[in-house]
Design a protein around this motif. Structure first.
Motif, mmCIF file in Angstrom:
data_model
loop_
_atom_site.group_PDB
_atom_site.id
_atom_site.type_symbol
_atom_site.label_atom_id
_atom_site.label_comp_id
_atom_site.label_asym_id
_atom_site.label_seq_id
_atom_site.Cartn_x
_atom_site.Cartn_y
_atom_site.Cartn_z
ATOM 1 N N TYR B 15 3.754 -4.644 -0.924
ATOM 2 C CA TYR B 15 3.066 -5.823 -1.457
ATOM 3 C C TYR B 15 2.421 -5.352 -2.750
ATOM 4 N N VAL B 20 3.517 -1.145 2.360
ATOM 5 C CA VAL B 20 3.103 -1.569 3.705
ATOM 6 C C VAL B 20 4.062 -1.140 4.810
ATOM 7 N N PRO B 39 -3.752 0.068 14.568
ATOM 8 C CA PRO B 39 -4.941 -0.583 14.023
ATOM 9 C C PRO B 39 -4.585 -1.761 13.117
ATOM 10 N N SER B 40 -5.555 -2.633 12.918
ATOM 11 C CA SER B 40 -5.371 -3.796 12.057
ATOM 12 C C SER B 40 -4.982 -3.353 10.646
ATOM 13 N N SER B 42 -2.072 -2.124 9.832
ATOM 14 C CA SER B 42 -1.140 -1.000 9.828
ATOM 15 C C SER B 42 0.300 -1.442 9.554
ATOM 16 N N GLY B 43 0.547 -2.761 9.503
ATOM 17 C CA GLY B 43 1.882 -3.236 9.140
ATOM 18 C C GLY B 43 2.694 -3.779 10.314
ATOM 19 N N LYS B 44 2.054 -4.022 11.454
ATOM 20 C CA LYS B 44 2.775 -4.500 12.642
ATOM 21 C C LYS B 44 3.393 -5.879 12.399
ATOM 22 N N SER B 45 2.574 -6.795 11.910
ATOM 23 C CA SER B 45 3.103 -8.144 11.653
ATOM 24 C C SER B 45 4.210 -8.087 10.613
ATOM 25 N N THR B 46 3.954 -7.363 9.557
ATOM 26 C CA THR B 46 4.944 -7.248 8.504
ATOM 27 C C THR B 46 6.256 -6.722 9.082
HETATM 28 N N1 LIG Z 1 1.058 -11.636 1.905
HETATM 29 C C1 LIG Z 1 0.472 -10.444 1.684
HETATM 30 N N2 LIG Z 1 0.170 -10.062 0.414
HETATM 31 C C2 LIG Z 1 -0.398 -8.868 0.161
HETATM 32 N N3 LIG Z 1 -0.703 -7.968 1.100
HETATM 33 C C3 LIG Z 1 -0.443 -8.274 2.378
HETATM 34 C C4 LIG Z 1 0.161 -9.529 2.738
HETATM 35 N N4 LIG Z 1 0.315 -9.567 4.072
HETATM 36 C C5 LIG Z 1 -0.168 -8.404 4.529
HETATM 37 N N5 LIG Z 1 -0.619 -7.630 3.532
HETATM 38 C C6 LIG Z 1 -1.176 -6.277 3.654
HETATM 39 O O1 LIG Z 1 -0.184 -5.486 4.276
HETATM 40 C C7 LIG Z 1 -0.771 -4.613 5.217
HETATM 41 C C8 LIG Z 1 -0.140 -4.826 6.569
HETATM 42 O O2 LIG Z 1 -0.489 -6.100 7.044
HETATM 43 P P1 LIG Z 1 -0.048 -6.629 8.470
HETATM 44 O O3 LIG Z 1 1.402 -6.372 8.650
HETATM 45 O O4 LIG Z 1 -0.505 -8.020 8.590
HETATM 46 O O5 LIG Z 1 -0.884 -5.683 9.444
HETATM 47 P P2 LIG Z 1 -1.161 -5.833 11.002
HETATM 48 O O6 LIG Z 1 -0.330 -6.964 11.521
HETATM 49 O O7 LIG Z 1 -0.791 -4.513 11.564
HETATM 50 O O8 LIG Z 1 -2.628 -6.093 11.130
HETATM 51 C C9 LIG Z 1 -2.256 -4.901 5.205
HETATM 52 O O9 LIG Z 1 -2.878 -3.933 4.406
HETATM 53 C C10 LIG Z 1 -2.371 -6.244 4.574
HETATM 54 O O10 LIG Z 1 -3.559 -6.356 3.868
#
Ligand SMILES: Nc1ncnc2c1ncn2[C@@H]1O[C@H](COP(=O)(O)OP(=O)(O)O)[C@@H](O)[C@H]1O
Ligand SMILES: [Mg+2]
Lengths: 229, 247
Positions: B15, B20, B39-40, B42-46
């Protein structure tokens, strides 16, 4: 005032019809309904274009909207009155001139209302539809727009009301509508303009008020059905 | 291991300047239940959102049922029909009845006959314990019920694999159990599942593998037994004590 209503109610309602052209409230309603029916799909198209991911589409639609919003409606009506015949080569009636001008004008305002509605839909809604394999168009049509339009129903109602009131500008290009009818009555009576134009105002008010109450009742009942109250 | 349903091969995602997903490689076989935690941020959702291409990737290769998800000619609309996704915020369509939510994909996307789609939808709603709510609207349901409908909706196209992104994190504590129950029964039916969750009880009970992520990397990919009983990484120890602290 009651006397005026007794003597002229038919003129207020339908103008000179059947001895002359249809006019009065009936014509106002026809112009308003036609303009609303025509401007609504255009407004949706403009709003979707302005919310699109394609830059040139966003820019083009923004230009149209901002241009139209930047000119007074009266100018637009005059402009259509003189330009449409030149462009099409046909003599166009005042009726169609008015409908065209109102359609263009209302479409641009309405599109801004709808665009706000589209922007208010959470990203998760689109993602849910796309994650099921829905196309962009299906998502817009079945998930985003139905919610967006519903969310901004009060704003849409306001634009419909504006359209109804703006039909009165047809008077300047001699469209035989409600204001035109009131003026004819006034010309016959000569001595009671206050009364005649009060009746005119009351008719516009009732029309707009009933429309707004009706739409708001529909909105409430849908909200109740969906558990959103 | 049987042929992988999902396979990530050195996937990288940025990003902006933020790296990420860093060189993520992961294979998920048929019938496996893989729990992703960490941890929050860490990129799980991504990570799981790249599996159905809700997020694009920079490089690496990601195969779903052998199809290159991020390949140029890939028909994403078709591909996404073979992978269910359950969101943290449910994302039910509030303007549609529960039944219409579940039949949306079969009828509107796959153009299947309504009667057939509704029969399947009712079956799925019964499976998640909400048969009697078919004609209700999401606005009348509790969070736990909404999430169960969302699971039924994700199952409506009978995908071979289903992804969960923190499905219980937005729920009141008393509703977490009912959703986990549904997920456990899916797991027992042999569904291939990738679950991002902090529900360590669930992970231990039905997880085949635990993938621990930190700062965009997969730190550990191991069995629940090893993960919980012999966490050999200081970051995991801290994470486990943090998660316990939440409850
Ligand atoms: N749309 C986005 N634009 C910029 N940074 C993002 C976006 N979505 C997530 N991030 C960043 O990417 C990293 C991983 O996010 P995410 O996958 O949501 O983590 P998790 O689900 O593990 O909490 C985080 O540092 C978050 O701030
Ligand atoms: Mg997350």
């Amino acid at each position: 005032m009651l006397e005026i209503i007794q003597d002229y109610w038919l003129t207020f309602l339908i103008g000179q019809y059947p001895n002359g052209p249809l006019g009065g409230l009936a014509m106002t309603l026809i112009v308003a309904v036609l303009s609303i029916l025509m401007s609504f799909p255009i407004a949706i198209g403009l709003a979707v274009a302005r919310s699109s991911t394609w830059r040139w589409l966003r820019l083009a639609s923004a230009c149209v909207v901002n241009f139209v919003r930047g000119i007074p409606l009266l100018m637009l009506i005059f402009w259509c009155y003189f330009v449409i015949p030149i462009m099409t080569g046909y003599a166009v009636s005042g009726f169609w001139t008015l409908v065209c001008a109102l359609t263009i004008y209302e479409a641009s305002y309405l599109s801004e209302v709808i665009r706000a509605g589209i922007a208010s839909i959470p990203k998760g809604q689109t993602e849910a539809a796309r994650s099921l394999g829905g196309s962009y168009m299906l998502t817009v049509r079945s998930v985003v727009l139905p919610q967006a339009l519903f969310n901004v129903l009060p704003g849409i109602t306001s634009q419909f009301i504006s359209t109804i009131k703006e039909t009165s500008l047809g008077y300047v290009i001699a469209v035989n509508e409600l204001t035109f009818a009131a003026n004819q009555i006034n010309n016959q009576l000569l001595t009671q303009p206050l009364q005649v134009f009060t009746i005119l105002a009351v008719i516009y008010f009732l029309l707009c008020f009933l429309l707004s109450r009706g739409l708001s009742a529909i909105e409430t009942s849908i909200r109740r059905k969906r558990g959103l109250l | 291991m049987t042929a992988a349903i999902v396979s990530l091969d050195h996937v990288n995602k940025w990003y902006g300047p933020h790296h990420v997903l860093q060189d993520v490689s992961l294979e998920i076989g048929k019938g496996e239940v893989v729990v992703i935690c960490g941890p929050s941020g860490s990129g799980k959702s991504t990570l799981i959102r790249t599996i159905n291409a809700l997020e694009p990737i920079r490089d690496g290769k990601l195969l779903l049922n052998g199809v290159d998800v991020h390949g140029k000619g890939t028909d994403l609309n078709k591909l996404r029909q073979s992978v269910g996704f359950v969101f943290q915020q449910f994302n039910l369509f509030p303007h549609m009845s529960v039944l219409d939510n579940v039949t949306f994909a079969p009828i509107r996307i796959q153009k299947r006959p309504r009667a057939e789609a509704e029969a399947l939808a009712r079956e799925l709603l019964a499976k998640v314990g909400l048969a009697e709510k078919a004609d209700s609207f999401p606005g009348f349901l509790s969070g736990g019920q909404q999430q169960r409908v969302a699971i039924a909706r994700a199952l409506a196209l009978q995908p071979p694999v289903i992804l969960f992104d923190e499905p219980t994190s937005a729920l009141d504590p008393e509703m977490v159990g009912e959703v986990l129950q549904v997920m456990k029964s899916l797991a027992r039916d042999g569904m291939t599942m990738v679950c991002v969750t902090h529900e360590m009880g669930f992970a231990r009970e039905v997880g085949d593998r635990i993938v621990f992520m930190d700062q965009g990397r997969i730190v550990v990919d191991t069995t629940p037994e090893l993960f919980f009983d012999a966490p050999d990484h200081p970051r995991i120890k801290r994470f486990l004590s943090d998660v316990k602290g939440e409850h």
